[in-house]
Design a protein around this motif. Structure first.
Motif, PDB file in Angstrom:
ATOM      1  N   ALA A 180      67.487   0.103 -49.153  1.00  0.00           N
ATOM      2  CA  ALA A 180      66.329   0.971 -49.374  1.00  0.00           C
ATOM      3  C   ALA A 180      65.093   0.222 -49.856  1.00  0.00           C
ATOM      4  N   ILE A 181      65.225  -1.018 -50.279  1.00  0.00           N
ATOM      5  CA  ILE A 181      64.095  -1.756 -50.874  1.00  0.00           C
ATOM      6  C   ILE A 181      62.853  -1.769 -49.977  1.00  0.00           C
ATOM      7  N   PRO A 182      62.965  -2.028 -48.658  1.00  0.00           N
ATOM      8  CA  PRO A 182      61.743  -2.064 -47.828  1.00  0.00           C
ATOM      9  C   PRO A 182      60.962  -0.755 -47.821  1.00  0.00           C
ATOM     10  N   ALA A 183      61.596   0.358 -48.163  1.00  0.00           N
ATOM     11  CA  ALA A 183      60.902   1.647 -48.134  1.00  0.00           C
ATOM     12  C   ALA A 183      59.697   1.668 -49.066  1.00  0.00           C
ATOM     13  N   ALA A 184      59.704   0.827 -50.106  1.00  0.00           N
ATOM     14  CA  ALA A 184      58.574   0.785 -51.039  1.00  0.00           C
ATOM     15  C   ALA A 184      57.304   0.271 -50.374  1.00  0.00           C
ATOM     16  N   ASP A 185      57.448  -0.401 -49.228  1.00  0.00           N
ATOM     17  CA  ASP A 185      56.289  -0.969 -48.527  1.00  0.00           C
ATOM     18  C   ASP A 185      55.898  -0.136 -47.306  1.00  0.00           C
ATOM     19  N   MET A 186      56.400   1.090 -47.207  1.00  0.00           N
ATOM     20  CA  MET A 186      56.161   1.889 -46.007  1.00  0.00           C
ATOM     21  C   MET A 186      54.696   2.261 -45.863  1.00  0.00           C
ATOM     22  N   GLN A 187      54.138   2.013 -44.676  1.00  0.00           N
ATOM     23  CA  GLN A 187      52.781   2.414 -44.327  1.00  0.00           C
ATOM     24  C   GLN A 187      52.855   3.427 -43.198  1.00  0.00           C
ATOM     25  N   LEU A 188      52.074   4.488 -43.298  1.00  0.00           N
ATOM     26  CA  LEU A 188      52.110   5.551 -42.308  1.00  0.00           C
ATOM     27  C   LEU A 188      50.871   5.507 -41.425  1.00  0.00           C
ATOM     28  N   GLY A 189      51.039   5.909 -40.177  1.00  0.00           N
ATOM     29  CA  GLY A 189      49.913   5.967 -39.249  1.00  0.00           C
ATOM     30  C   GLY A 189      50.350   6.642 -37.966  1.00  0.00           C
ATOM     31  N   LEU A 190      49.410   6.802 -37.050  1.00  0.00           N
ATOM     32  CA  LEU A 190      49.714   7.381 -35.750  1.00  0.00           C
ATOM     33  C   LEU A 190      49.521   6.318 -34.674  1.00  0.00           C
ATOM     34  N   PRO A 191      50.155   6.475 -33.517  1.00  0.00           N
ATOM     35  CA  PRO A 191      50.129   5.410 -32.508  1.00  0.00           C
ATOM     36  C   PRO A 191      48.739   5.184 -31.940  1.00  0.00           C
ATOM     37  N   ASN A 192      48.441   3.928 -31.661  1.00  0.00           N
ATOM     38  CA  ASN A 192      47.239   3.556 -30.932  1.00  0.00           C
ATOM     39  C   ASN A 192      47.578   2.337 -30.092  1.00  0.00           C
ATOM     40  N   ASP A 193      46.592   1.780 -29.432  1.00  0.00           N
ATOM     41  CA  ASP A 193      46.872   0.673 -28.519  1.00  0.00           C
ATOM     42  C   ASP A 193      47.373  -0.573 -29.231  1.00  0.00           C
ATOM     43  N   ALA A 194      47.152  -0.673 -30.544  1.00  0.00           N
ATOM     44  CA  ALA A 194      47.656  -1.826 -31.288  1.00  0.00           C
ATOM     45  C   ALA A 194      49.175  -1.850 -31.318  1.00  0.00           C
ATOM     46  N   THR A 195      49.813  -0.685 -31.194  1.00  0.00           N
ATOM     47  CA  THR A 195      51.271  -0.607 -31.220  1.00  0.00           C
ATOM     48  C   THR A 195      51.868  -0.537 -29.824  1.00  0.00           C
ATOM     49  N   ALA A 196      51.022  -0.684 -28.792  1.00  0.00           N
ATOM     50  CA  ALA A 196      51.531  -0.687 -27.424  1.00  0.00           C
ATOM     51  C   ALA A 196      52.364  -1.944 -27.192  1.00  0.00           C
ATOM     52  N   ALA A 197      53.203  -1.890 -26.190  1.00  0.00           N
ATOM     53  CA  ALA A 197      54.104  -3.008 -25.918  1.00  0.00           C
ATOM     54  C   ALA A 197      53.319  -4.258 -25.537  1.00  0.00           C
ATOM     55  N   PRO A 198      53.693  -5.424 -26.073  1.00  0.00           N
ATOM     56  CA  PRO A 198      53.037  -6.668 -25.661  1.00  0.00           C
ATOM     57  C   PRO A 198      53.148  -6.854 -24.141  1.00  0.00           C
ATOM     58  N   GLY A 199      52.053  -7.266 -23.534  1.00  0.00           N
ATOM     59  CA  GLY A 199      52.043  -7.433 -22.086  1.00  0.00           C
ATOM     60  C   GLY A 199      51.529  -6.226 -21.343  1.00  0.00           C
ATOM     61  N   SER A 200      51.432  -5.067 -22.017  1.00  0.00           N
ATOM     62  CA  SER A 200      50.898  -3.876 -21.367  1.00  0.00           C
ATOM     63  C   SER A 200      49.387  -3.960 -21.295  1.00  0.00           C
ATOM     64  N   THR A 201      48.802  -3.220 -20.375  1.00  0.00           N
ATOM     65  CA  THR A 201      47.345  -3.256 -20.245  1.00  0.00           C
ATOM     66  C   THR A 201      46.673  -2.651 -21.471  1.00  0.00           C
ATOM     67  N   GLN A 202      47.304  -1.663 -22.118  1.00  0.00           N
ATOM     68  CA  GLN A 202      46.733  -1.083 -23.338  1.00  0.00           C
ATOM     69  C   GLN A 202      46.652  -2.119 -24.457  1.00  0.00           C
ATOM     70  N   ARG A 203      47.736  -2.876 -24.632  1.00  0.00           N
ATOM     71  CA  ARG A 203      47.731  -3.903 -25.686  1.00  0.00           C
ATOM     72  C   ARG A 203      46.740  -5.016 -25.347  1.00  0.00           C
ATOM     73  N   ALA A 204      46.665  -5.403 -24.075  1.00  0.00           N
ATOM     74  CA  ALA A 204      45.723  -6.446 -23.671  1.00  0.00           C
ATOM     75  C   ALA A 204      44.285  -5.994 -23.898  1.00  0.00           C
ATOM     76  N   ALA A 205      43.991  -4.715 -23.572  1.00  0.00           N
ATOM     77  CA  ALA A 205      42.644  -4.196 -23.794  1.00  0.00           C
ATOM     78  C   ALA A 205      42.309  -4.191 -25.280  1.00  0.00           C
ATOM     79  N   TYR A 206      43.249  -3.799 -26.101  1.00  0.00           N
ATOM     80  CA  TYR A 206      43.023  -3.789 -27.551  1.00  0.00           C
ATOM     81  C   TYR A 206      42.708  -5.192 -28.057  1.00  0.00           C
ATOM     82  N   ASP A 207      43.483  -6.165 -27.607  1.00  0.00           N
ATOM     83  CA  ASP A 207      43.279  -7.535 -28.074  1.00  0.00           C
ATOM     84  C   ASP A 207      41.941  -8.092 -27.598  1.00  0.00           C
ATOM     85  N   LEU A 208      41.547  -7.779 -26.358  1.00  0.00           N
ATOM     86  CA  LEU A 208      40.264  -8.260 -25.848  1.00  0.00           C
ATOM     87  C   LEU A 208      39.092  -7.625 -26.593  1.00  0.00           C
ATOM     88  N   VAL A 209      39.192  -6.334 -26.879  1.00  0.00           N
ATOM     89  CA  VAL A 209      38.128  -5.667 -27.639  1.00  0.00           C
ATOM     90  C   VAL A 209      38.025  -6.274 -29.033  1.00  0.00           C
TER      91      VAL A 209
END
Length: 729
Positions: free
Chosen positions: A376-405
């Motif tokens: 349970a120790i890692p639970a103390a570091d939990m950060q919450l959020g909603l999905p965006n292109d930063a969490t898209a799969a590496p190699g996907s066009t969404q992730r590539a667009a995010y990195d280029l921007v």
């Protein structure tokens, strides 16, 4: 309860053709309805009453041209190597070609021209085109998305595309079948019979078919979140198999004890079925409780999943005994080499484990709790959020667009904010707009030139940090605080909206709702378990044990989906903040499922105790009767949930993983280790209940004790009056 279910089980067994026909007709009817009425589902996540949603509602009326709430896409175009858009006429021509193609794509309201918006990177080799849609992202068809991609790649320029318009509805893949396959293997080993193993799978699939088809019919009349049917599928499969497993196991035990088939069906439904009903009620209470936290999309997910549990319970106590009537003697058949249980006269593994835990209860508790705390120790570091292109799969066009921007325009360009200034009540409208822009600049963000219509002004604000960063969340809070000061001095109303701000508001509302929701379901379930077990200590241990399971589950989720541990092994392609809806959803689902094993295991302990067995001995004997089936049920539920870890959608992955870990920890560590150790430690005191409370609590008879006198009380047949065998889950 037991008497009613006993009669229902016998009636379903006798009228098996009628009962089976009713369920078949219902399945066909909702299936046809699903084909004819199913509509689209939404990926949108909104909560009425938040500042961002109120600003969106205002803009839809006062500034419809802003197209707030419509789908968006970001197209990043890259000039040929060694060139830039400022000095290359050919690159400029290709860029204009792409802008024209995007403006002509289906449902597109407009695509910005980088030459007008000055949306070029500092080196001049990247251009950013913002695409706005007339429809919300979830309403776009696959054809619309394909047209977007085709337009983005309509020139010789390299292009990457991100934004919510690129994301379709989450889908489950063929990998979920692996969970069902594992469940089938566990059932075969448990029963030693293909027929007995197949019945829980058959009835669970029928229940899922009815539930999922019903949800598709609902989508034709109202909007549902796209994750709703997937959660319902998870829960429906897991509890459908488990509930049938318990009843079939009891039915075979009754046959082995000498009962005829009809009596065995009645007793199985009257005893194991009673536990199924109350276990199902805890799941339903936990899931339906999601409606009271004020989050519409989460409430609809909970209600949909709760309805699948209702269907699973109804099928278990009606269709299952009917199908058992068709199975006849074959239900007792064995596969060569598979016993399906311990040999007569031999102590089973479950009883040996319970006695070991009872003898070493203090050491067992210390080791089990220490292990859970570490997980349970890692639970103390939990950060919450909603999905965006930063969490898209590496190699996907969404992730590539995010990195280029991020590289060319800064991370904040991936999640711009929209500040709305309503000057209807302002003495100096222009002064209010200027003051707002100045305060935003002072906070370190970049306000873009404002657009005004009537009394409403909007300005896009580019943060320095990305949409998932804590600093961006702080910036939204700071702008709102600055807006309050502008309101005090000018009378203008200032609001912050946009997808990034909306995601922050949703995450905050979900976090705020977690503790009240937890208190609600724990309180209701405590009362329900007190009614079932007629004890104060047992429900208290059950609910505290659940909190232990949740802490360990949160820790495992953070370690994998936020820290990145074991991602290669589990096929998790990206890490980031934990989905903000996951904790509260997990609390609701896991609590109900955890109570299943509490009811199935401890009910028999109570039965042995009330029939005269010494308290600590009752822990071992009661545990021995349910351990094998509970182990099988936990393995089945864990494997079903684990199958969803290999889905493509990150939310579905995290839900599947969390539920698989949560069920495994709760079943094997809490219910089968910590609970028997505590029961042995408390002894007779575990069953203490104040006399005044015992008198006012209704007797629901989950153990089926009244079935011992059923024949005499009801004037049943002679076989019923001779029925004096002990009853158990």
């Amino acid at each position: 309860m037991a008497t009613f279910l006993y009669r229902l089980g016998r009636a379903s067994f006798r009228r098996r053709w009628l009962v089976t026909g009713i369920w078949a007709a219902l399945l066909i009817a909702v299936g046809i309805g699903a084909l004819g009425f199913s509509g689209t589902m939404s990926n949108a996540v909104s909560i009425p009453g938040t500042e961002s949603q109120q600003a969106i509602d205002h803009l839809k009326k006062a500034f419809p041209e802003a197209n707030v709430g419509g789908g968006t896409a970001r197209v990043v175009l890259q000039a040929p190597e060694g060139e830039d858009f400022a000095g290359s006429p050919s690159a400029q021509a290709e860029l204009q070609k792409v802008v024209a193609a995007l403006n002509g794509a289906p449902e597109v309201v407009g695509a910005t021209d980088p030459f007008q918006t000055k949306a070029f990177s500092r080196e001049g080799d990247l251009a950013l085109v913002q695409v706005s849609y007339s429809k919300q992202a979830f309403e776009l068809t696959e054809g619309d998305r394909e047209a977007l991609m085709a337009a983005a790649h309509s020139s010789s320029l390299a292009a990457e595309v991100g934004g919510d318009a690129t994301r379709g509805s989450p889908e489950t893949g063929a990998t979920e079948i692996l969970g069902v396959a594992v469940a089938a293997v566990v059932l075969v080993i448990t029963f030693g019979s293909l027929l007995a193993a197949g019945l829980p799978l058959l009835t669970a699939l029928i229940g899922v078919g009815v539930g999922m088809s019903g949800l598709l019919v609902v989508t034709g009349f109202t909007e549902l979140n796209a994750n709703t049917p997937i959660l319902a599928l998870m829960i429906g499969l897991a509890v459908g198999i488990d509930y049938a497993l318990f009843i079939v196991s009891r039915y075979r035990g009754e046959l082995a004890g000498g009962a005829d088939h009809e009596q065995a069906a009645g007793r199985a439904v009257g005893t194991a079925g009673s536990a199924v009903v109350f276990a199902g009620l805890t799941v339903i209470v936990a899931l339906a409780g999601l409606t009271v936290v004020g989050i519409p999309f989460l409430g609809e997910m909970g209600v949909a999943a709760a309805l699948t549990v209702v269907i699973a319970v109804l099928i278990a106590v009606t269709l299952l005994p009917a199908v058992l009537g068709f199975a006849g003697e074959k239900i007792q058949g064995r596969l060569r080499g598979l016993r399906g249980g311990p040999k007569p006269g031999r102590t089973g593994m479950g009883e040996r484990w319970a006695r070991f835990v009872g003898r070493h209860r203090v050491a067992t508790l210390v080791v089990a709790l220490a292990g859970v705390v570490v997980v349970a120790i890692p639970a103390a570091d939990m950060q919450l959020g909603l999905p965006n292109d930063a969490t898209a799969a590496p190699g996907s066009t969404q992730r590539a667009a995010y990195d280029l921007v991020t590289e060319g325009f800064g991370p904040g360009a991936n999640g711009p904010l929209m500040v709305v200034v309503d000057t209807q009540g302002a003495d100096d409208p222009q002064g209010a707009i200027t003051a707002t822009a100045q305060r935003i600049t002072d906070l370190g963000a970049l306000p873009m030139p404002p657009q005004t219509k009537g009394d409403t002004t909007i300005m896009q604000v580019i943060p320095k940090t990305g949409p998932s960063d804590v600093a961006t969340e702080d910036l939204v809070a700071d702008i709102r605080a600055a807006g309050a000061r502008v309101h005090d001095s000018t009378g203008a109303d200032i609001a912050v909206t946009g997808q990034t701000a909306a995601n922050i508001d949703v995450s905050e509302k979900l976090a705020d709702a977690m503790l009240p929701y937890l208190a609600l379901i724990v309180g209701l379930a405590f009362l329900l378990l007190m009614l079932v077990f007629r004890s104060i200590i047992v429900p208290l241990k059950a609910t505290l044990g659940f909190l232990v399971s949740v802490a360990a589950t949160f820790g495992a989720v953070v370690a994998v989906f936020q820290w990145g541990w074991l991602t290669d092994l589990l096929g998790v392609e990206s890490t980031g903040p934990i989905m903000s809806m996951l904790p509260i959803l997990l609390i609701g689902v896991l609590f109900g499922l955890a109570m299943d094993y509490q009811v199935f295991l401890v009910t028999r302990m109570r039965e042995d105790y009330v029939h005269g067995t010494e308290a600590r001995e009752a822990v071992a004997t009661g545990f021995s009767h349910g351990a094998r089936v509970v182990v099988a049920a936990a393995l089945i539920m864990t494997s079903v949930f684990a199958g969803f870890v290999f889905a493509e959608d990150s939310l579905i992955q995290s839900i599947g993983f969390a539920l698989a870990v949560g069920v495994a920890v709760d079943a094997f560590v809490v219910r089968m280790t910590i609970v028997p150790a505590l029961m042995a430690m408390f002894g007779k005191a575990a069953w203490w209940l104040p006399r005044w409370l015992d008198k006012i609590l209704p007797d629901v008879d989950v153990e089926g004790a009244k079935l011992l006198e059923y024949g005499n009380e009801s004037g049943g047949d002679s076989d019923e009056r001779r029925d004096r065998i002990p009853v158990s889950v």
